[in-house]
Design a protein around this motif. Structure first.
Motif, PDB file in Angstrom:
ATOM      1  N   LEU A 166       0.739  -1.218  -0.192  1.00  0.00           N
ATOM      2  CA  LEU A 166       0.057  -0.210  -0.012  1.00  0.00           C
ATOM      3  C   LEU A 166       0.846   1.351   0.005  1.00  0.00           C
ATOM      4  CD1 LEU A 166      -2.857  -1.141   2.324  1.00  0.00           C
ATOM      5  CD2 LEU A 166      -2.862  -1.005  -0.237  1.00  0.00           C
ATOM      6  N   LEU A 167       1.756   1.210   0.792  1.00  0.00           N
ATOM      7  CA  LEU A 167       2.869   2.547   0.799  1.00  0.00           C
ATOM      8  C   LEU A 167       3.449   2.487  -0.871  1.00  0.00           C
ATOM      9  CD1 LEU A 167       4.551   4.564   2.474  1.00  0.00           C
ATOM     10  CD2 LEU A 167       6.041   2.989   2.904  1.00  0.00           C
ATOM     11  N   GLY A 168       3.970   1.481  -1.438  1.00  0.00           N
ATOM     12  CA  GLY A 168       4.613   1.558  -2.454  1.00  0.00           C
ATOM     13  C   GLY A 168       3.436   2.076  -3.641  1.00  0.00           C
ATOM     14  N   LEU A 169       2.291   1.602  -3.505  1.00  0.00           N
ATOM     15  CA  LEU A 169       1.269   1.922  -4.697  1.00  0.00           C
ATOM     16  C   LEU A 169       0.766   3.411  -3.994  1.00  0.00           C
ATOM     17  CD1 LEU A 169      -0.779  -1.355  -4.925  1.00  0.00           C
ATOM     18  CD2 LEU A 169       0.688  -0.277  -6.782  1.00  0.00           C
ATOM     19  N   GLY A 170       0.821   3.670  -2.935  1.00  0.00           N
ATOM     20  CA  GLY A 170       0.329   4.941  -2.754  1.00  0.00           C
ATOM     21  C   GLY A 170       1.238   6.114  -3.144  1.00  0.00           C
ATOM     22  N   ALA A 171       2.699   5.753  -3.044  1.00  0.00           N
ATOM     23  CA  ALA A 171       3.694   6.698  -3.490  1.00  0.00           C
ATOM     24  C   ALA A 171       3.437   6.905  -4.920  1.00  0.00           C
ATOM     25  CB  ALA A 171       5.032   6.161  -3.018  1.00  0.00           C
ATOM     26  N   SER A 172       3.253   5.781  -5.645  1.00  0.00           N
ATOM     27  CA  SER A 172       3.197   5.936  -7.038  1.00  0.00           C
ATOM     28  C   SER A 172       2.072   6.532  -7.772  1.00  0.00           C
ATOM     29  CB  SER A 172       3.080   4.263  -7.458  1.00  0.00           C
ATOM     30  OG  SER A 172       3.022   4.280  -9.107  1.00  0.00           O
ATOM     31  N   LEU A 173       1.087   6.479  -6.739  1.00  0.00           N
ATOM     32  CA  LEU A 173      -0.261   7.266  -7.187  1.00  0.00           C
ATOM     33  C   LEU A 173      -0.021   8.442  -6.938  1.00  0.00           C
ATOM     34  CD1 LEU A 173      -3.164   6.194  -7.944  1.00  0.00           C
ATOM     35  CD2 LEU A 173      -3.784   6.195  -5.603  1.00  0.00           C
ATOM     36  N   ALA A 174       0.486   9.015  -5.639  1.00  0.00           N
ATOM     37  CA  ALA A 174       0.738  10.236  -5.272  1.00  0.00           C
ATOM     38  C   ALA A 174       1.746  10.890  -6.419  1.00  0.00           C
ATOM     39  CB  ALA A 174       1.215  10.464  -4.010  1.00  0.00           C
ATOM     40  N   ALA A 175       2.759  10.387  -6.782  1.00  0.00           N
ATOM     41  CA  ALA A 175       3.597  11.130  -7.752  1.00  0.00           C
ATOM     42  C   ALA A 175       2.972  11.133  -9.171  1.00  0.00           C
ATOM     43  CB  ALA A 175       4.793   9.906  -7.803  1.00  0.00           C
ATOM     44  N   ASN A 176       2.213  10.068  -9.534  1.00  0.00           N
ATOM     45  CA  ASN A 176       1.802  10.264 -10.858  1.00  0.00           C
ATOM     46  C   ASN A 176       0.629  11.142 -10.864  1.00  0.00           C
ATOM     47  OD1 ASN A 176       2.927   8.019 -11.873  1.00  0.00           O
ATOM     48  ND2 ASN A 176       1.458   6.537 -11.647  1.00  0.00           N
ATOM     49  N   ALA A 177      -0.297  11.318  -9.702  1.00  0.00           N
ATOM     50  CA  ALA A 177      -1.092  12.493  -9.613  1.00  0.00           C
ATOM     51  C   ALA A 177      -0.509  13.840  -9.435  1.00  0.00           C
ATOM     52  CB  ALA A 177      -2.113  12.112  -8.483  1.00  0.00           C
ATOM     53  N   ALA A 178       0.595  13.950  -8.869  1.00  0.00           N
ATOM     54  CA  ALA A 178       1.345  15.157  -8.775  1.00  0.00           C
ATOM     55  C   ALA A 178       2.006  15.612 -10.140  1.00  0.00           C
ATOM     56  CB  ALA A 178       2.436  15.216  -7.670  1.00  0.00           C
ATOM     57  N   ALA A 179       2.446  14.757 -10.814  1.00  0.00           N
ATOM     58  CA  ALA A 179       3.070  15.123 -12.218  1.00  0.00           C
ATOM     59  C   ALA A 179       1.976  15.285 -13.077  1.00  0.00           C
ATOM     60  CB  ALA A 179       3.853  14.010 -12.541  1.00  0.00           C
ATOM     61  N   ALA A 180       0.740  15.207 -13.018  1.00  0.00           N
ATOM     62  CA  ALA A 180      -0.283  15.193 -14.070  1.00  0.00           C
ATOM     63  C   ALA A 180      -0.426  16.480 -14.346  1.00  0.00           C
ATOM     64  CB  ALA A 180      -1.633  14.209 -13.476  1.00  0.00           C
ATOM     65  N   GLU A 181      -1.394  16.596 -15.607  1.00  0.00           N
ATOM     66  CA  GLU A 181      -1.917  18.016 -15.999  1.00  0.00           C
ATOM     67  C   GLU A 181      -2.942  18.262 -14.748  1.00  0.00           C
ATOM     68  OE1 GLU A 181      -1.210  19.825 -18.549  1.00  0.00           O
ATOM     69  OE2 GLU A 181       0.229  18.714 -19.050  1.00  0.00           O
ATOM     70  N   PRO A 182      -3.083  19.583 -14.379  1.00  0.00           N
ATOM     71  CA  PRO A 182      -3.844  19.997 -13.191  1.00  0.00           C
ATOM     72  C   PRO A 182      -5.265  20.162 -13.767  1.00  0.00           C
ATOM     73  CG  PRO A 182      -2.484  22.037 -13.997  1.00  0.00           C
ATOM     74  CD  PRO A 182      -2.246  20.614 -14.964  1.00  0.00           C
ATOM     75  N   THR A 183      -5.779  18.899 -14.255  1.00  0.00           N
ATOM     76  CA  THR A 183      -7.186  18.774 -14.521  1.00  0.00           C
ATOM     77  C   THR A 183      -7.811  17.607 -13.933  1.00  0.00           C
ATOM     78  OG1 THR A 183      -7.004  17.664 -16.460  1.00  0.00           O
ATOM     79  CG2 THR A 183      -7.252  19.921 -16.612  1.00  0.00           C
ATOM     80  N   VAL A 184      -8.977  17.548 -13.911  1.00  0.00           N
ATOM     81  CA  VAL A 184      -9.497  16.201 -13.044  1.00  0.00           C
ATOM     82  C   VAL A 184      -9.368  14.764 -14.040  1.00  0.00           C
ATOM     83  CG1 VAL A 184     -11.584  15.122 -12.651  1.00  0.00           C
ATOM     84  CG2 VAL A 184     -11.425  17.385 -12.045  1.00  0.00           C
ATOM     85  N   VAL A 185      -9.414  15.004 -15.288  1.00  0.00           N
ATOM     86  CA  VAL A 185      -9.342  14.192 -16.382  1.00  0.00           C
ATOM     87  C   VAL A 185      -7.545  13.689 -16.197  1.00  0.00           C
ATOM     88  CG1 VAL A 185      -9.270  13.502 -18.856  1.00  0.00           C
ATOM     89  CG2 VAL A 185     -11.075  14.609 -17.766  1.00  0.00           C
ATOM     90  N   GLY A 186      -6.680  14.795 -16.151  1.00  0.00           N
ATOM     91  CA  GLY A 186      -5.283  14.318 -16.181  1.00  0.00           C
ATOM     92  C   GLY A 186      -5.069  13.711 -14.990  1.00  0.00           C
ATOM     93  N   GLY A 187      -5.539  14.077 -13.787  1.00  0.00           N
ATOM     94  CA  GLY A 187      -5.264  13.458 -12.533  1.00  0.00           C
ATOM     95  C   GLY A 187      -5.808  11.958 -12.547  1.00  0.00           C
ATOM     96  N   LEU A 188      -6.942  11.454 -13.145  1.00  0.00           N
ATOM     97  CA  LEU A 188      -7.320  10.310 -13.511  1.00  0.00           C
ATOM     98  C   LEU A 188      -6.600   9.643 -14.151  1.00  0.00           C
ATOM     99  CD1 LEU A 188     -11.526  11.046 -13.453  1.00  0.00           C
ATOM    100  CD2 LEU A 188      -9.934   9.892 -11.789  1.00  0.00           C
ATOM    101  N   VAL A 189      -6.178  10.115 -15.476  1.00  0.00           N
ATOM    102  CA  VAL A 189      -5.573   9.272 -16.467  1.00  0.00           C
ATOM    103  C   VAL A 189      -4.028   9.095 -15.727  1.00  0.00           C
ATOM    104  CG1 VAL A 189      -4.106   9.501 -18.631  1.00  0.00           C
ATOM    105  CG2 VAL A 189      -6.648  10.123 -18.554  1.00  0.00           C
ATOM    106  N   ALA A 190      -3.453   9.981 -15.261  1.00  0.00           N
ATOM    107  CA  ALA A 190      -2.056   9.661 -14.470  1.00  0.00           C
ATOM    108  C   ALA A 190      -2.173   8.697 -13.349  1.00  0.00           C
ATOM    109  CB  ALA A 190      -1.584  10.822 -14.018  1.00  0.00           C
ATOM    110  N   ALA A 191      -3.452   8.665 -12.518  1.00  0.00           N
ATOM    111  CA  ALA A 191      -3.533   7.634 -11.479  1.00  0.00           C
ATOM    112  C   ALA A 191      -3.950   6.211 -11.971  1.00  0.00           C
ATOM    113  CB  ALA A 191      -4.425   8.307 -10.623  1.00  0.00           C
ATOM    114  N   TRP A 192      -4.332   6.289 -13.105  1.00  0.00           N
ATOM    115  CA  TRP A 192      -4.505   5.002 -13.379  1.00  0.00           C
ATOM    116  C   TRP A 192      -3.699   3.650 -13.661  1.00  0.00           C
ATOM    117  CZ3 TRP A 192      -8.337   1.528 -13.554  1.00  0.00           C
ATOM    118  CH2 TRP A 192      -8.384   0.483 -14.115  1.00  0.00           C
ATOM    119  N   PRO A 193      -2.304   4.068 -14.044  1.00  0.00           N
ATOM    120  CA  PRO A 193      -1.488   2.657 -14.100  1.00  0.00           C
ATOM    121  C   PRO A 193      -1.297   2.102 -13.004  1.00  0.00           C
ATOM    122  CG  PRO A 193      -0.822   4.629 -15.321  1.00  0.00           C
ATOM    123  CD  PRO A 193      -1.946   5.160 -14.810  1.00  0.00           C
ATOM    124  N   PRO A 194      -0.982   2.614 -11.757  1.00  0.00           N
ATOM    125  CA  PRO A 194      -0.721   1.915 -10.617  1.00  0.00           C
ATOM    126  C   PRO A 194      -2.183   1.107 -10.087  1.00  0.00           C
ATOM    127  CG  PRO A 194      -0.543   4.274 -10.111  1.00  0.00           C
ATOM    128  CD  PRO A 194      -0.740   4.033 -11.494  1.00  0.00           C
TER     129      PRO A 194
END
Length: 181
Positions: A117-145
């Protein structure tokens, strides 16, 4: 004629009386073994494994670049390529530990779940932080993990039909070992 006197037979001098019967030994019912799960056909396992590998490849490429870019932005310089390996490596190590423990018939364990959960949480947080600042951008970036976790769990839920990993405590008797006399 002599008169018969009552005789006290409790003193042991009289006829032998059988001792009270010992209670019958208590026999516990033997539980029936749990039914073995039906193994998934080999082709199903192969297709599922291929799908998980494809999802893992997509997740690795997308997630790696998001985490690397975020580490670079945080000033990590040349070390920025190491962060994704440490984060995803933790999740992989936790997943493999859970797999071995499950196949050994043990619970996954709190440490393995925490690491996953820590590894996936860090991956999810990093993906969301690096995403375009839109809801769609956040969802697309969060999807891989998220997709990787779900695909991996689906693979792990398919019974293999093979016996699990055999683990034995040192000095323990092996119940299936044959001893020659």
């Amino acid at each position: 004629a002599q008169m018969a006197l009552p005789v006290d037979r409790r003193n042991g001098a009289s006829a032998h009386r059988p001792a009270p019967a010992a209670p019958a030994p208590r026999v516990e019912p033997v539980p029936e073994p749990a039914p073995m799960p039906v193994a998934a056909p080999e082709w199903v396992r192969r297709v599922t494994t291929a799908a998980v590998l494809a999802v893992a490849l997509v997740a690795a490429v997308a997630s790696y670049e998001h985490m690397r870019a975020l580490a670079e932005l945080a000033g990590e310089g040349w070390r920025s390529w190491l962060l994704p390996i440490s984060v995803d490596g933790l999740a992989v190590a936790a997943s493999m530990t859970m797999l071995v423990r499950r196949r050994a018939g043990e619970k996954s364990g709190a440490l393995a779940w925490s690491a996953l959960l820590l590894g996936l949480g860090a991956s999810l947080a990093a993906n969301a932080a690096a995403a375009e600042p839109t809801v769609v951008g956040g969802l697309v970036a969060a999807w891989p993990p998220v997709g990787l976790l779900l695909a991996y769990e689906l693979l792990m839920q398919q019974p293999s039909g093979r016996p699990g990993v055999q683990t034995v405590r040192p000095g323990a008797v092996q119940p299936l070992e044959r001893t020659e006399r």
